[in-house]
Design a protein around this motif. Sequence first.
Motif, PDB file in Angstrom:
ATOM      1  N   GLU A  93       0.830  -1.141   0.081  1.00 42.91           N
ATOM      2  CA  GLU A  93       0.085   0.003   0.015  1.00 42.91           C
ATOM      3  C   GLU A  93       0.948   1.095  -0.089  1.00 42.91           C
ATOM      4  O   GLU A  93       0.695   2.270  -0.799  1.00 42.91           O
ATOM      5  N   ILE A  94       2.119   1.357   0.736  1.00 43.45           N
ATOM      6  CA  ILE A  94       2.958   2.450   0.894  1.00 43.45           C
ATOM      7  C   ILE A  94       3.456   2.604  -0.578  1.00 43.45           C
ATOM      8  O   ILE A  94       3.639   3.960  -1.084  1.00 43.45           O
ATOM      9  N   ALA A  95       3.874   1.599  -1.041  1.00 40.05           N
ATOM     10  CA  ALA A  95       4.431   1.509  -2.450  1.00 40.05           C
ATOM     11  C   ALA A  95       3.507   2.263  -3.654  1.00 40.05           C
ATOM     12  O   ALA A  95       4.102   2.928  -4.386  1.00 40.05           O
ATOM     13  N   TRP A  96       2.312   1.614  -3.597  1.00 38.72           N
ATOM     14  CA  TRP A  96       1.216   2.450  -4.424  1.00 38.72           C
ATOM     15  C   TRP A  96       0.967   3.854  -4.015  1.00 38.72           C
ATOM     16  O   TRP A  96       0.964   4.609  -5.095  1.00 38.72           O
ATOM     17  N   ARG A  97       1.068   4.349  -3.151  1.00 39.07           N
ATOM     18  CA  ARG A  97       0.945   5.702  -2.667  1.00 39.07           C
ATOM     19  C   ARG A  97       1.900   6.513  -3.079  1.00 39.07           C
ATOM     20  O   ARG A  97       1.690   7.617  -3.619  1.00 39.07           O
ATOM     21  N   GLN A  98       3.013   6.136  -2.846  1.00 41.41           N
ATOM     22  CA  GLN A  98       4.353   6.550  -3.356  1.00 41.41           C
ATOM     23  C   GLN A  98       4.251   6.690  -5.039  1.00 41.41           C
ATOM     24  O   GLN A  98       4.486   7.739  -5.617  1.00 41.41           O
ATOM     25  N   ASN A 140       3.331  10.291  -9.853  1.00 39.37           N
ATOM     26  CA  ASN A 140       2.701  10.640 -11.008  1.00 39.37           C
ATOM     27  C   ASN A 140       1.830  11.784 -10.913  1.00 39.37           C
ATOM     28  O   ASN A 140       1.599  12.362 -12.156  1.00 39.37           O
ATOM     29  N   VAL A 141       1.003  12.260 -10.147  1.00 41.22           N
ATOM     30  CA  VAL A 141       0.194  13.324 -10.244  1.00 41.22           C
ATOM     31  C   VAL A 141       0.618  14.547  -9.344  1.00 41.22           C
ATOM     32  O   VAL A 141       0.109  15.476  -9.453  1.00 41.22           O
ATOM     33  N   CYS A 142       1.926  14.527  -8.567  1.00 38.83           N
ATOM     34  CA  CYS A 142       2.296  15.621  -7.971  1.00 38.83           C
ATOM     35  C   CYS A 142       3.731  16.072  -8.537  1.00 38.83           C
ATOM     36  O   CYS A 142       4.386  15.262  -8.955  1.00 38.83           O
ATOM     37  N   THR A 143       3.910  17.260  -8.196  1.00 41.33           N
ATOM     38  CA  THR A 143       5.239  18.083  -8.474  1.00 41.33           C
ATOM     39  C   THR A 143       5.745  18.865  -7.488  1.00 41.33           C
ATOM     40  O   THR A 143       4.820  19.130  -6.452  1.00 41.33           O
ATOM     41  N   GLY A 158      -8.347  13.879  -7.059  1.00 37.75           N
ATOM     42  CA  GLY A 158      -8.955  13.795  -8.729  1.00 37.75           C
ATOM     43  C   GLY A 158      -8.459  12.520  -9.191  1.00 37.75           C
ATOM     44  O   GLY A 158      -9.182  12.015 -10.109  1.00 37.75           O
ATOM     45  N   TYR A 159      -7.260  11.870  -8.942  1.00 36.95           N
ATOM     46  CA  TYR A 159      -6.879  10.735  -9.440  1.00 36.95           C
ATOM     47  C   TYR A 159      -7.718   9.628  -8.999  1.00 36.95           C
ATOM     48  O   TYR A 159      -8.206   8.630  -9.851  1.00 36.95           O
ATOM     49  N   ILE A 160      -8.339   9.552  -7.576  1.00 37.72           N
ATOM     50  CA  ILE A 160      -9.003   8.649  -7.070  1.00 37.72           C
ATOM     51  C   ILE A 160     -10.462   8.884  -7.793  1.00 37.72           C
ATOM     52  O   ILE A 160     -11.033   7.708  -8.056  1.00 37.72           O
ATOM     53  N   LEU A 161     -10.837   9.869  -7.876  1.00 37.47           N
ATOM     54  CA  LEU A 161     -12.215   9.928  -8.208  1.00 37.47           C
ATOM     55  C   LEU A 161     -12.454   9.594  -9.777  1.00 37.47           C
ATOM     56  O   LEU A 161     -13.592   9.088 -10.268  1.00 37.47           O
ATOM     57  N   THR A 162     -11.226   9.718 -10.439  1.00 36.75           N
ATOM     58  CA  THR A 162     -11.454   9.497 -11.843  1.00 36.75           C
ATOM     59  C   THR A 162     -11.334   8.115 -12.134  1.00 36.75           C
ATOM     60  O   THR A 162     -11.997   7.494 -12.986  1.00 36.75           O
TER      61      THR A 162
END
Length: 598
Positions: free
Chosen positions: A460-465, A470-473, A487-491
């Motif tokens: 789960e930690i690896a997925w969040r990373q 992928n979506v943050c800068t 937005g990623y989860i809702l999509t």
Amino acid sequence: MKRILTIIITAAMIFSGLPFMTGTAEADALAKKKLPKNITLQAAASGQTEAKLAWNKIKSPGKGYAVFRDGEAIAHLNTKKTAFTDQGLASGTAHTYQIKTYTKKTVKMWFNKKTEKWQKKKPAKKYRGKSRKEAVYTYKKKSNTVRIQTEGPKNNTPSDTSQDNTPADTPKDNTPADTQKNNTPADTPKSNTPADTPKNNTPSDTSQNNTPADTPKDNTPADTQKNNTPADTPKDSTPVDTPKDNTPADTPKDNTPADTPKDNTPADASQDNTPADTSITITWKNWDGSILKTTTVQEGTTPSYGGTPTRPDDSFTYTFKGWSPSIVAATRNATYTAEYTPKSKYNYNIKFINEPYGNGGKSVIYIETNNPDPLSMVANATNASGKNVTANVIGIPSDYADVQFTDEDEFYVGNGIPVILGPTEAGQLTFNVEEVDRATNVRIIVASRTVTVKDYKAEEIAWRQRVIQNVCTNSMTNQEKMQAICGYILTNFKYLPTYRGQYVLIFKNEGIPYWVRKEIDSAGSPAALVDFGNDLGYPLENLFTKYKIGTPEWTQYHMCAYSAADDYYYKACPPSDTNIVNPSDITFNPDTYQFWGE
């Protein structure tokens, strides 16, 4: 937002080992007419650590017979059982037994997180923990009461040695008092006076009662050898002072019992009467403590039973394993007990529904078996050291839309039993299925399978990373990063499946992490957002449990995570029911379903 209306029921598996009975209705009716109404209990103490009970069958026994020891139920047996052996008792203790008939029903129990107790009433959702199905027994007819005392510890002291080998029991013709008359001081003939003694009358030939006082006048000390004359005798050893009973203390050293011929002294009693030639008793016992037979051997000889003992089949079949302790050459009385290897009468196979997870995840297995009694089985997981690492064992309830039970209370589906395990560790784990016979307390492993279990928390930690990358800068603020994550989860995510307006749980999806199957709900999404916030160093509050269920505040905010620093509410639930299922798509068919790792 729609509430989840179905909840996973956690049910600890109960063992009872109840075999099935068959027969015609006519035969059953005839048998019941002949059976008495009352239970009569008989008992007999058997061995040092167990007691045997037996009773008669009765009319209308309900589900079966319960055994009570000192007022507490210790076993529940089916209607076919009319005997029970209570094992593991302390020697020399007394216990009171009684037999009662019983009925059983299964009730649903809920764990209240506030009171930390199990209860029948469903608690409020914020206090609601796991649930389980629990057997409730009701007792009716009862037997007479009997009191049994186990045997005390057996005496294995030297007093058990063959009596002809103890000093007290030495044969009379071999004791010092009965030594041949011509050799014992007390019985030496009076005619053996110094007058009749040859001039070389050495002490070895002189009788101990041959004191100078009894020496004839014609055998004066002048004619006696100098070392034997009263004149040379020390004053404290003169014939006058010699004790009448001629004790060894006053006897000349060369005439002490030590000089008595060796084959006639107590120390040198005939060797054919020593323990080396004494028979040794060997007792052979069966598994239940009953004596099979006793044999005798000579010391140094290895005993042999002379055959193969047997144990009657019950829920298992038994093969003779050997004797305990291991047989050795006899040196004293010994007892050997027969040991047996139990074997199940049924076949078992462990199949995984999905890839297994541990350390916070689920491992869902299907126990394929022809055993018709699911309550006689239990599943667990062990690590490489053999330690049980199973946090919970969950019998599958009816809340799963794709599980159709043969018998809902028995959790039997198709050709076996589905079970959910929660291993507390990951890595190489061995999943075991054990079969239990409560009547005899015998428990054996009937199936095992070793697999690599994934670490749920690490995955789960690896997925969040990956999502953050992928979506943050780096140029984003924490608020902007959290908005991007929402937005990623809702999509990409859907609600849990719904059918006819209700959320449903699908068993074949259990064990698959939510981020893999991309399904989430209003309870899981705020918890996931709080974890994302922690990864970013941005604390958030989970509002799902903050408000009382059903209140306006709960309805508005329960799916959110809140930032006190920015006074901002984050929500990552899909906006509508986008995961509607058709009943034909959720049928769990273990005969055709593709199991993981097959």
